[in-house]
Design an enzyme around this catalytic site. Structure first.
Site, PDB file in Angstrom:
ATOM      1  N   SER A 257       0.781  -1.312  -0.148  1.00 14.12           N
ATOM      2  CA  SER A 257       0.179   0.011   0.002  1.00 14.12           C
ATOM      3  C   SER A 257       0.706   1.276  -0.005  1.00 14.12           C
ATOM      4  CB  SER A 257      -0.917   0.040   1.066  1.00 14.12           C
ATOM      5  OG  SER A 257      -1.949   0.984   1.175  1.00 14.12           O
TER       6      SER A 257
ATOM      7  N   HIS B 130      -7.498  -5.692   0.080  1.00 12.75           N
ATOM      8  CA  HIS B 130      -6.380  -4.913   0.189  1.00 12.75           C
ATOM      9  C   HIS B 130      -5.480  -5.753   1.161  1.00 12.75           C
ATOM     10  CE1 HIS B 130      -4.330  -1.183  -0.184  1.00 12.75           C
ATOM     11  NE2 HIS B 130      -4.132  -1.020   1.168  1.00 12.75           N
TER      12      HIS B 130
END
Length: 259
Positions: free
Chosen positions: A97, A230
């Site tokens: 990320s 995610h």
């Protein structure tokens, strides 16, 4: 007097496994709101030929008393300086990320100092020229917490306990500021091999944004798809570590540049 890189290394680098002659040193960079300890238990699950280090951003855990950094340049410069003392063995960087673009910027700065990062793993984030921006870092606390909840269906005690928000939110807000204000019109192409870890149910990156990482390397891009959201790397931890090890232990060092 101790050299600057040694002092920086002690503040920024958490050496979860260091050995005398590793084949690789894998350096990990956490997501927004994350910390070095996210990667601590990876050390026992990686082959002994791979050392494990993690970068500790200021403003969290044992660096809680330090002011958070609020821009990518400052963060990447300091982390790159801290890694100088570990570059006597081949380096590979893994970033998830926010950590993906921090790792890229660190690799670019190391290359400018004639330290080539041989392999760059970028996880769950668009390429530098495809940043989405945003204003959540300027908004209310609840909006930040809701955005983190959106990214994972897993329970997170940091989000549900108001007593922990005071500890967690400053680092989270500043990390969001870094990623929401970061971007490059065109990335600096690196000598590093880049492997993109692309979770297919992640709303934070689409396939075109993942493939756009090709512009950040002179080497052919490798894209690895993952089934998950995610934070797929929590549910698929061992599979991800096996993929990292297979790639690294199957690689030969990059050739020296032609004079």
């Amino acid at each position: 007097m101790r050299p600057d890189w040694l002092a920086q290394g002690e503040r920024w680098v958490r050496p979860y496994r260091l050995s005398p002659m590793p084949r690789w040193r894998l350096v990990c960079f956490a997501h927004a709101g994350g910390s070095a300890s996210f990667f601590r238990d990876w050390a026992d699950a990686l082959p002994m030929e791979i050392d494990l280090l993690a970068i500790q951003y200021p403003g969290r855990e044992d660096r809680y008393s330090e002011a958070c950094l609020t821009d990518m340049h400052s963060l990447a410069e300091a982390a790159a300086q801290a890694l100088h003392g570990y570059a006597d063995r081949p380096l590979a960087l893994f970033g998830h990320s926010l950590g993906a673009v921090v790792a890229y910027e660190v690799a670019a700065r190391l290359e400018q100092r004639a330290i080539v990062v041989e392999h760059l793993f970028v996880s769950a984030h668009p390429a530098p020229q495809c940043q989405r921006g945003g204003q959540l870092h300027q908004g209310p606390d609840q909006a930040l917490l809701d955005d983190v909840r959106r990214l994972s269906s897993r329970p997170n005690p940091l989000l549900e306990d108001p007593a922990l928000h005071e500890l967690f939110l400053p680092g989270l807000r500043n990390d969001y500021r870094i990623v929401e204000t970061y971007g490059r019109a065109s990335p600096q192409p690196l000598r590093s091999r880049i492997e993109v870890f692309y979770p297919e149910q992640d709303p934070e990156v689409d396939l075109d944004e993942a493939l756009a990482w090709q512009a950040a390397s002179h080497q052919p891009l490798h894209l690895r798809r993952w089934d998950g959201e995610h934070f797929y790397l929590i549910e698929q931890r061992q599979a991800l570590l096996d993929a990292l090890a297979t790639t690294l232990l199957g690689c030969s060092p990059l050739p020296c540049p032609t004079p």
